[in-house]
Design a protein around this motif. Structure first.
Motif, PDB file in Angstrom:
ATOM      1  N   ARG A  94       0.823  -1.217   0.000  1.00 47.52           N
ATOM      2  CA  ARG A  94       0.000   0.000   0.000  1.00 47.52           C
ATOM      3  C   ARG A  94       0.854   1.263   0.000  1.00 47.52           C
ATOM      4  NH1 ARG A  94      -4.909  -1.348   4.008  1.00 47.52           N
ATOM      5  NH2 ARG A  94      -3.202  -1.240   5.491  1.00 47.52           N
ATOM      6  N   ASP A  95       1.915   1.255   0.822  1.00 48.89           N
ATOM      7  CA  ASP A  95       2.811   2.421   0.844  1.00 48.89           C
ATOM      8  C   ASP A  95       3.441   2.644  -0.523  1.00 48.89           C
ATOM      9  OD1 ASP A  95       2.227   2.766   3.442  1.00 48.89           O
ATOM     10  OD2 ASP A  95       4.116   1.950   4.245  1.00 48.89           O
ATOM     11  N   ALA A  96       3.877   1.527  -1.131  1.00 48.19           N
ATOM     12  CA  ALA A  96       4.542   1.640  -2.427  1.00 48.19           C
ATOM     13  C   ALA A  96       3.579   2.179  -3.480  1.00 48.19           C
ATOM     14  CB  ALA A  96       5.083   0.277  -2.862  1.00 48.19           C
ATOM     15  N   LEU A  97       2.342   1.702  -3.426  1.00 40.25           N
ATOM     16  CA  LEU A  97       1.327   2.169  -4.371  1.00 40.25           C
ATOM     17  C   LEU A  97       1.120   3.673  -4.226  1.00 40.25           C
ATOM     18  CD1 LEU A  97      -0.891   1.452  -6.445  1.00 40.25           C
ATOM     19  CD2 LEU A  97      -2.452   1.149  -4.530  1.00 40.25           C
ATOM     20  N   LEU A  98       0.987   4.114  -2.966  1.00 42.73           N
ATOM     21  CA  LEU A  98       0.769   5.544  -2.711  1.00 42.73           C
ATOM     22  C   LEU A  98       1.952   6.361  -3.227  1.00 42.73           C
ATOM     23  CD1 LEU A  98      -1.189   7.543  -1.361  1.00 42.73           C
ATOM     24  CD2 LEU A  98       0.224   7.374   0.701  1.00 42.73           C
ATOM     25  N   THR A  99       3.173   5.893  -2.924  1.00 44.00           N
ATOM     26  CA  THR A  99       4.370   6.606  -3.392  1.00 44.00           C
ATOM     27  C   THR A  99       4.364   6.710  -4.914  1.00 44.00           C
ATOM     28  OG1 THR A  99       5.567   5.617  -1.548  1.00 44.00           O
ATOM     29  CG2 THR A  99       6.887   6.653  -3.269  1.00 44.00           C
ATOM     30  N   SER A 100       4.040   5.604  -5.585  1.00 39.46           N
ATOM     31  CA  SER A 100       4.024   5.608  -7.045  1.00 39.46           C
ATOM     32  C   SER A 100       3.025   6.625  -7.584  1.00 39.46           C
ATOM     33  CB  SER A 100       3.652   4.223  -7.578  1.00 39.46           C
ATOM     34  OG  SER A 100       4.781   3.408  -7.602  1.00 39.46           O
ATOM     35  N   VAL A 101       1.838   6.648  -6.971  1.00 36.43           N
ATOM     36  CA  VAL A 101       0.805   7.571  -7.441  1.00 36.43           C
ATOM     37  C   VAL A 101       1.273   9.021  -7.263  1.00 36.43           C
ATOM     38  CG1 VAL A 101      -1.525   8.444  -7.003  1.00 36.43           C
ATOM     39  CG2 VAL A 101      -1.102   5.986  -7.078  1.00 36.43           C
ATOM     40  N   ILE A 102       1.880   9.331  -6.102  1.00 35.79           N
ATOM     41  CA  ILE A 102       2.328  10.706  -5.856  1.00 35.79           C
ATOM     42  C   ILE A 102       3.421  11.098  -6.841  1.00 35.79           C
ATOM     43  CG2 ILE A 102       3.431  12.242  -4.185  1.00 35.79           C
ATOM     44  CD1 ILE A 102       2.090  10.568  -1.976  1.00 35.79           C
ATOM     45  N   VAL A 103       4.410  10.212  -6.998  1.00 38.03           N
ATOM     46  CA  VAL A 103       5.523  10.513  -7.923  1.00 38.03           C
ATOM     47  C   VAL A 103       4.992  10.718  -9.340  1.00 38.03           C
ATOM     48  CG1 VAL A 103       7.596   9.575  -9.022  1.00 38.03           C
ATOM     49  CG2 VAL A 103       7.257   9.298  -6.567  1.00 38.03           C
TER      50      VAL A 103
END
Lengths: 268, 289
Positions: free
Chosen positions: A62-71
């Motif tokens: 979930r953290d990785a998904l969020l980071t990807s979306v923000i980037v």
């Protein structure tokens, strides 16, 4: 030209083979995500939805998904502004060095990712104080400009300059014309370009590994880190399967929004 | 409308060059400073070297990095292997893309064309890493999908290694070849094919003397992608290459300990790609990208 029947049959058969080659690996990933096998062993010995549940609950995912979306959002925003500016210039002006500019924009995706990666890594770490979240966004935006640019440029070329001249004849200045005429006509192409840029950034791995600050884990980095860990294989399968399903969306939307996405030979 | 905006408008109207500069300044600052600047810095670094004792970079001009690459057999083999893989991948992409694109453009009914194009585009936008991972599952020796598929025919899965890398890279870059070739086929005027058959040419002769010369630029356009993307890849070799290395792997392994050497190695694919681009510029392929 009439193509003889046997030739047609052979071509159809070869096309089917090619589509099988394209789709079997993707289908395998989808099936594997439901497999009870804990490794990549084929065929699956049984089916379960357990891994999907675990993946949804996994904090790392979930953290990785969020980071990807923000980037990807940040990189797309920058790419949109820069890409639209360049497309306007290339479509509406003639000047010395114009060809070099279009080459310069394509360069970040035509040179090997690892070259772009270590080039930016070198500058960021040696001269600009190290890798951060910002360096990752800067790197991604650099190679995302081209997709926005290509889509916007194709639209501008198709529109021609007539409507803008009409607007100017009616007394509108450059900014007014852009705001009321050019931009609304470009909008769907810009949305398509933005989506493709988002997709490009979302699953980029090579430049990402060289420009992401410590501790910043995008989804591809997460997959990469867990790829060789045997006990994580089921979760990696699920994330991979989810990414395949998600990747269909930008294609669908981009096709709907931009009638010139199939501009003939254009890939980006 | 106030007078200020009017003069403003007049100002920009009367100075198109300033307007041009205004539009271009931000994107050019970004691409030239950030991107070209970094590339230049990397290129310069390739001529520096690392002090063996301190591990610090010594900023004096030297050709030692390049000498090391071109006199060490292991590195030369890697260069040759990488080139071979890139050429094989390009050839395989072409062999698959030609009949498929011809089918899509000329045999399939017009109603199906948008769907077929979407079917080629979808895997293009599926995650790169996921596709390589898929081939890890496909190629796994003994218990992989490929072994299961071709095992009954008495064949063995190639496993992880040279063939695995070639298949996976072909898979990754195939859409980049299909799309321009397909576009080339759709642009082919039907009248020309009719003329060829009116003049008595059979299918094969028409293919060789009419179709091939006309779609050659599209093929070259596709090959730019398949060739250059293969040259710089290293993740595929890591995941499905077993112990085999490509140039990218050498760069990736050395850039922390010896950046100048990594920089020198990374100029090799760039120079090859630029030479290739220069060679194909005349074919008109660059307009087909």
């Amino acid at each position: 030209m009439s193509i003889s029947r046997p030739t047609k049959l052979i071509l159809t058969f070869l096309a089917l083979l090619a589509f099988a080659f394209i789709y079997i690996p993707l289908i395998v990933i989808l099936i594997n995500s439901f497999s009870t096998n804990k490794s990549l062993t084929w065929p699956p010995s049984g089916f379960t939805t357990e891994w999907w549940g675990r993946a949804v609950d996994s904090e790392g995912v979930r953290d990785a998904l969020l980071t990807s979306v923000i980037v990807a959002s940040a990189a797309t925003a920058v790419a949109l502004i820069l890409g639209i500016l360049v497309s306007l210039v290339i479509a509406r002006y003639r000047f010395f060095g114009r060809e070099s500019i279009s080459l310069l924009i394509v360069l970040p995706i035509s040179l090997p990712g690892i070259v772009t990666g270590i080039a930016l890594n070198n500058v960021f770490t040696s001269y600009l104080g190290g890798l951060t979240f910002l360096t990752l966004v800067v790197a991604h935006a650099t190679f995302c400009i081209v997709v926005v640019y290509n889509n916007a440029l194709a639209r501008l070329r198709r529109l021609g300059g007539n409507v803008e001249e009409a607007s100017a004849d009616l007394g509108a200045g450059g900014w007014t014309t852009f705001r009321l005429v050019t931009f609304p006509l470009m909008k769907s192409a810009i949305i398509a370009g933005g989506l493709l840029a988002f997709g490009l950034s979302f699953d980029e791995i090579i430049v990402t590994t060289f420009t992401a600050g410590p501790g910043i884990t995008t989804l591809p980095i997460w997959i990469y880190q867990n790829l060789f860990r045997p006990n994580q294989a089921p979760i990696v399968n699920v994330v991979a399967a989810a990414l395949i399903l998600v990747s269909i969306i930008p294609i669908y939307v981009a096709q709907r929004f931009s009638s010139d996405t199939n501009k003939g030979g254009g890939i980006l | 409308m106030t007078t200020t905006t009017a003069t403003h408008r007049g100002f920009w109207y009367r100075h198109p060059n300033l307007r041009l500069a205004g539009l271009l300044s931000a994107p050019m600052a970004w691409l030239v400073v950030v991107y070209l600047g970094s590339l230049a810095a990397l290129f310069i670094t390739a001529f520096w070297q690392v002090d063996d004792f301190t591990g610090q970079i010594v900023r004096t001009f030297t050709l030692e990095n390049f000498q090391l690459v071109f006199t060490t057999p292991a590195y030369l083999t890697t260069v040759a292997r990488t080139l071979g893989i890139a050429l094989l991948v390009t050839l395989l992409c072409l062999v698959i893309a030609l009949p498929l694109s011809f089918f899509m453009a000329r045999v399939a009914s017009r109603r199906w064309q948008p769907l077929l194009i979407a079917m080629v585009l979808t895997p293009l936008w599926a995650s790169y890493l996921v596709k390589v991972y898929a081939w890890r599952a496909m190629l796994q020796p003994e218990s992989g999908v490929l072994a299961w598929l071709i095992g009954p025919l008495g064949l063995e899965s190639p496993g992880y290694g040279f063939i695995g890398i070639v298949i996976t890279l072909t898979y990754l870059w195939l859409p980049y070849m299909i799309l321009p070739v397909y576009a080339g086929f759709t642009r082919l005027p039907g009248s020309m094919l009719d003329a060829s058959s009116d003049l008595g040419a059979k299918g094969w002769r028409t293919f060789r003397s009419v179709i091939v010369p006309m779609i050659f630029p599209s093929v070259v356009a596709g090959s730019i992608f398949t060739f250059s993307l293969s040259l710089g890849d290293y993740i595929t070799a890591q995941i499905v290459g077993g112990k085999l290395q490509m140039l990218g792997n050498v760069v990736q392994q050395t850039y922390v300990s010896n950046l100048p050497f990594a920089a020198a190695v990374s100029t090799i694919p760039v120079v090859i790609v630029l030479l290739y681009l220069a060679a194909v510029r005349r074919s008109g392929a660059l307009e087909n990208l």
